[in-house]
Design an enzyme around this catalytic site. Structure first.
Site, PDB file in Angstrom:
ATOM      1  N   CYS A  79      -2.344 -17.740   0.170  1.00 48.00           N
ATOM      2  CA  CYS A  79      -1.779 -19.266   0.001  1.00 48.00           C
ATOM      3  C   CYS A  79      -2.995 -19.706   0.299  1.00 48.00           C
ATOM      4  CB  CYS A  79      -0.709 -19.295   0.903  1.00 48.00           C
ATOM      5  SG  CYS A  79      -0.109 -21.231   1.066  1.00 48.00           S
ATOM      6  N   CYS A  82      -2.077 -22.791   2.556  1.00 47.74           N
ATOM      7  CA  CYS A  82      -1.857 -22.238   4.116  1.00 47.74           C
ATOM      8  C   CYS A  82      -3.409 -22.330   4.909  1.00 47.74           C
ATOM      9  CB  CYS A  82      -1.430 -20.814   4.124  1.00 47.74           C
ATOM     10  SG  CYS A  82       0.421 -20.731   3.361  1.00 47.74           S
TER      11      CYS A  82
END
Length: 325
Positions: A79, A82
């Protein structure tokens, strides 16, 4: 995706408040014990960011959330957002110096936790305060937005649950204080208090009430038992009532102290703290004699349920004094 702003208005979780009070007392015991052994009981800054999995969630998040707000960072290696958000949260965890604990959860390795929190996409950030989960935001967010959300979180944790955070010492050994806090000696009433909590969890309110009374029989001033008893008795009074009928009777009979007390208790259990207090203060103002005294006494009992340090209780006490005098 735009961040979801959290809303904490009206947050009152009776079991969570009790858990917070219990853990606060145990945390203080831990600090005293650490001092007796010659330690500080403080955390290292490295301990403010932890990795959490499903096996350790109860201990590392639920139990710790009764001492300090725990911010959950749901992330994954693949991700990209993230990878932008997580370093900001980690840096802020250190900067806030123990006002919250950051728990990082890899969703690929902890699918069950992702499902339990109803997460549809990552990054997703939640908080757990005194056992109560709160959504903070989902998706990437600007640092000023994150700071504003964290400021609100720590304010609510302190004002409503009495959680003032953890002591941090830059010179402390990583992992030292956390281990000590988990090896607390049992108190003289822990068995009875645990029995009360188990009874509450199973819906046995009468059993919980009796367990708390057993503690208070030996120690009338025991704060955890007093708070637990007040909460359990409140839950027992509202159990099985018809909310619509109670509220209609209160609306139709504004001068009926019994009807207003019943509606106020529903307000409180539903999280409408100011409404509950305001209803009973108005009842004190418009009634006299036994009715007035009944409303006053029940209001004082509800103060005990919410907690004497709660700012809403402080404001309501002033309003009650004006109504009485």
């Amino acid at each position: 995706m735009q961040p979801r702003n959290m809303s904490m208005s009206g947050v009152v979780d009776l079991a969570a408040v009790k858990a917070a009070q219990e853990a606060k007392a145990k945390a203080e015991q831990a600090r005293v014990e650490a001092a007796r052994r010659g330690g500080t009981g403080a955390l290292s800054p490295a301990d403010l960011v932890i990795d959490v999995d499903e096996a350790g969630f109860e201990l590392d998040v639920i139990q710790r959330s009764a001492e300090v707000p725990v911010v959950l960072d749901f992330w994954a290696e693949w991700c990209q957002p993230c990878k932008q958000l997580s370093p900001v949260l980690e840096r802020l965890a250190v900067e806030y110096n123990g006002r919250f604990l950051l728990a990082k959860i890899d969703v690929d390795a902890n699918q069950m936790l992702m499902q339990q929190f109803g997460i549809q996409g990552i990054p997703a950030v939640f908080a757990v305060v005194a056992g109560q989960a709160l959504p903070l935001f989902q998706g990437a967010a600007a640092e000023d937005q994150i700071r504003g959300t964290l400021d609100q979180l720590v304010q609510v944790a302190e004002q409503r649950f009495g959680l003032t955070g953890l002591t941090v010492d830059p010179d402390a050994e990583p992992g030292g204080a956390a281990q000590g806090e988990r090896e607390l000696p049992e108190g003289p009433y822990d068995a009875l208090l645990n029995a009360a909590v188990q009874a509450l969890d199973s819906g046995d309110l009468s059993g919980a009430i009796q367990a708390y009374r057993n503690v208070l029989k030996d120690d009338p001033g025991h704060p955890e038992a007093k708070l637990g008893l007040a909460q359990a008795e409140l839950l027992q009074r509202v159990q099985g009532v018809d909310p619509a009928a109670v509220r209609k009777e209160a609306a139709d009979s504004p001068g009926d102290a019994r009807a207003q007390i019943a509606a106020a208790e529903l307000d409180l259990v539903g999280g409408h703290v100011e409404d509950a207090f305001g209803r009973l203060i108005e009842t004190v103002q418009r009634t006299a004699g036994d009715d007035r005294d009944a409303a006053r006494v029940r209001l004082l009992e509800l103060f005990e349920v919410v907690g004497a340090d709660d700012p809403r209780v402080t404001a309501a006490r002033r309003a009650l004094a004006r109504a009485l005098f």
